[in-house]
Motif scaffolding. Sequence first.
Motif, short mmCIF file in Angstrom:
data_model
loop_
_atom_site.label_atom_id
_atom_site.label_comp_id
_atom_site.label_asym_id
_atom_site.label_seq_id
_atom_site.Cartn_x
_atom_site.Cartn_y
_atom_site.Cartn_z
N LEU A 156 -1.63 -9.63 -8.26
CA LEU A 156 -1.43 -8.21 -8.56
C LEU A 156 0.07 -7.85 -8.54
CD1 LEU A 156 -4.35 -6.66 -6.49
CD2 LEU A 156 -4.19 -6.76 -8.98
N SER A 157 0.78 -8.42 -7.59
CA SER A 157 2.22 -8.14 -7.47
C SER A 157 2.97 -8.62 -8.69
CB SER A 157 2.78 -8.80 -6.22
OG SER A 157 2.23 -8.20 -5.07
N GLU A 158 2.64 -9.82 -9.14
CA GLU A 158 3.30 -10.36 -10.33
C GLU A 158 2.96 -9.55 -11.57
OE1 GLU A 158 2.17 -14.50 -10.17
OE2 GLU A 158 3.79 -14.96 -8.76
N ALA A 159 1.80 -8.88 -11.55
CA ALA A 159 1.41 -8.01 -12.67
C ALA A 159 2.03 -6.62 -12.55
CB ALA A 159 -0.11 -7.91 -12.76
N GLY A 160 2.75 -6.35 -11.43
CA GLY A 160 3.47 -5.09 -11.31
C GLY A 160 2.81 -4.03 -10.45
N ASN A 161 1.76 -4.36 -9.70
CA ASN A 161 1.09 -3.38 -8.83
C ASN A 161 1.96 -3.13 -7.60
OD1 ASN A 161 -0.60 -2.44 -6.59
ND2 ASN A 161 -2.32 -2.72 -7.98
N SER A 162 2.50 -1.92 -7.50
CA SER A 162 3.47 -1.64 -6.43
C SER A 162 2.82 -1.62 -5.05
CB SER A 162 4.21 -0.33 -6.69
OG SER A 162 3.37 0.77 -6.51
N GLN A 163 1.57 -1.21 -4.94
CA GLN A 163 0.93 -1.21 -3.63
C GLN A 163 0.68 -2.65 -3.16
OE1 GLN A 163 0.55 1.51 -1.62
NE2 GLN A 163 0.09 -0.04 -0.08
N ALA A 164 0.27 -3.51 -4.10
CA ALA A 164 0.09 -4.93 -3.76
C ALA A 164 1.44 -5.55 -3.38
CB ALA A 164 -0.54 -5.68 -4.94
N GLN A 165 2.50 -5.15 -4.07
CA GLN A 165 3.83 -5.66 -3.74
C GLN A 165 4.22 -5.27 -2.32
OE1 GLN A 165 6.00 -3.90 -7.01
NE2 GLN A 165 5.75 -5.71 -8.30
N TYR A 166 3.92 -4.03 -1.96
CA TYR A 166 4.22 -3.57 -0.61
C TYR A 166 3.42 -4.38 0.42
CZ TYR A 166 4.46 -0.76 3.58
OH TYR A 166 4.65 -0.35 4.88
N ASP A 167 2.11 -4.52 0.18
CA ASP A 167 1.26 -5.27 1.11
C ASP A 167 1.70 -6.72 1.21
OD1 ASP A 167 -0.18 -2.96 1.61
OD2 ASP A 167 -1.83 -3.48 0.29
N LEU A 168 2.06 -7.31 0.08
CA LEU A 168 2.52 -8.69 0.06
C LEU A 168 3.81 -8.82 0.88
CD1 LEU A 168 2.14 -11.56 -1.02
CD2 LEU A 168 3.39 -10.87 -3.08
N SER A 169 4.69 -7.86 0.76
CA SER A 169 5.94 -7.90 1.54
C SER A 169 5.62 -7.91 3.03
CB SER A 169 6.85 -6.72 1.19
OG SER A 169 6.38 -5.51 1.75
N GLN A 170 4.63 -7.13 3.44
CA GLN A 170 4.25 -7.09 4.85
C GLN A 170 3.72 -8.43 5.33
OE1 GLN A 170 4.91 -4.35 6.87
NE2 GLN A 170 5.99 -3.86 5.00
N MET A 171 2.94 -9.08 4.47
CA MET A 171 2.39 -10.39 4.83
C MET A 171 3.52 -11.40 5.01
SD MET A 171 -1.16 -10.55 2.65
CE MET A 171 -1.90 -11.88 3.63
N TYR A 172 4.50 -11.36 4.12
CA TYR A 172 5.64 -12.28 4.26
C TYR A 172 6.50 -11.94 5.48
CZ TYR A 172 4.99 -14.77 -0.14
OH TYR A 172 4.50 -15.58 -1.14
N PHE A 173 6.77 -10.67 5.70
CA PHE A 173 7.58 -10.29 6.86
C PHE A 173 6.93 -10.74 8.17
CE2 PHE A 173 9.69 -6.64 4.44
CZ PHE A 173 10.95 -7.21 4.48
N GLU A 222 13.04 -13.38 3.33
CA GLU A 222 13.58 -13.29 1.96
C GLU A 222 12.50 -12.79 0.99
OE1 GLU A 222 14.78 -16.54 -1.27
OE2 GLU A 222 16.09 -16.57 0.50
N GLN A 223 11.31 -13.40 1.06
CA GLN A 223 10.21 -12.96 0.18
C GLN A 223 9.77 -11.54 0.53
OE1 GLN A 223 8.37 -14.49 -2.47
NE2 GLN A 223 10.21 -15.74 -2.49
N GLY A 224 9.77 -11.21 1.82
CA GLY A 224 9.42 -9.85 2.24
C GLY A 224 10.35 -8.82 1.63
N TRP A 225 11.66 -9.09 1.71
CA TRP A 225 12.65 -8.16 1.14
C TRP A 225 12.48 -8.05 -0.38
CZ3 TRP A 225 15.63 -4.58 3.21
CH2 TRP A 225 15.95 -4.66 4.56
N MET A 226 12.25 -9.21 -1.02
CA MET A 226 12.13 -9.19 -2.48
C MET A 226 10.96 -8.30 -2.92
SD MET A 226 11.33 -12.23 -5.20
CE MET A 226 9.58 -12.22 -4.87
#
Length: 197
Positions: A50-67, A77-81
């Motif tokens: 979803l993040s690669e497709a541009g879903n901003s909420q998924a991008q936020y959640d993904l950042s949390q998982m990486y952090f 690094e992935q969290g910040w990105m």
Amino acid sequence: MGNTNWHSVLRLQLVFLACLALLACSDYQRARSAYEAGEYTKALQIFVQLSEAGNSQAQYDLSQMYFQGIGTPKSIEQGWMWMNRAADKGNIQAMLELGVRYQASSSLENGEEMAFLWFQKAAMAGSPVGQYNLARLYESGKQTPVDLVKAYVWMSLSNKSGNPTAAPEVKALKARLSPDELASANQMIEELKKTLP
């Protein structure tokens, strides 16, 4: 006849876009459900798609998982990105968190300026918390010169947006302004209300 075909094509396109939005929404719900069930690897895979497709909420959640290193090795690094991508796409949670992270870290280059920038973006996107934080920055003068008029403006907007914490702050700031400053602030509030969501 030509208009009928054009309207049919437009309707078909709208239905297709609505289906895509529902599919993305259901995929997001699948990811959230997997996450909440402790199926972190599955959640991560869906969030990545979803993040690669541009879903901003998924991008936020993904950042949390990486952090936090949930379902994946911890990667700041992935969290910040992903956090930056989410914020750039208008995700208010990401904007606020970036502001807080920059503000809290003395080791980040341009941290104070970046905190101000992200709180300002969140404020302009209509976030009562962003408006409150921006007002506090103007009042304290930590990331910007002290400007009590702007502090009052943003605190008032935060209060009007439903932030109960802002009400006593508005009162205290108002007491520190001259009548001319208050008139200027009220004019700024009216102008900003026209541009805010």
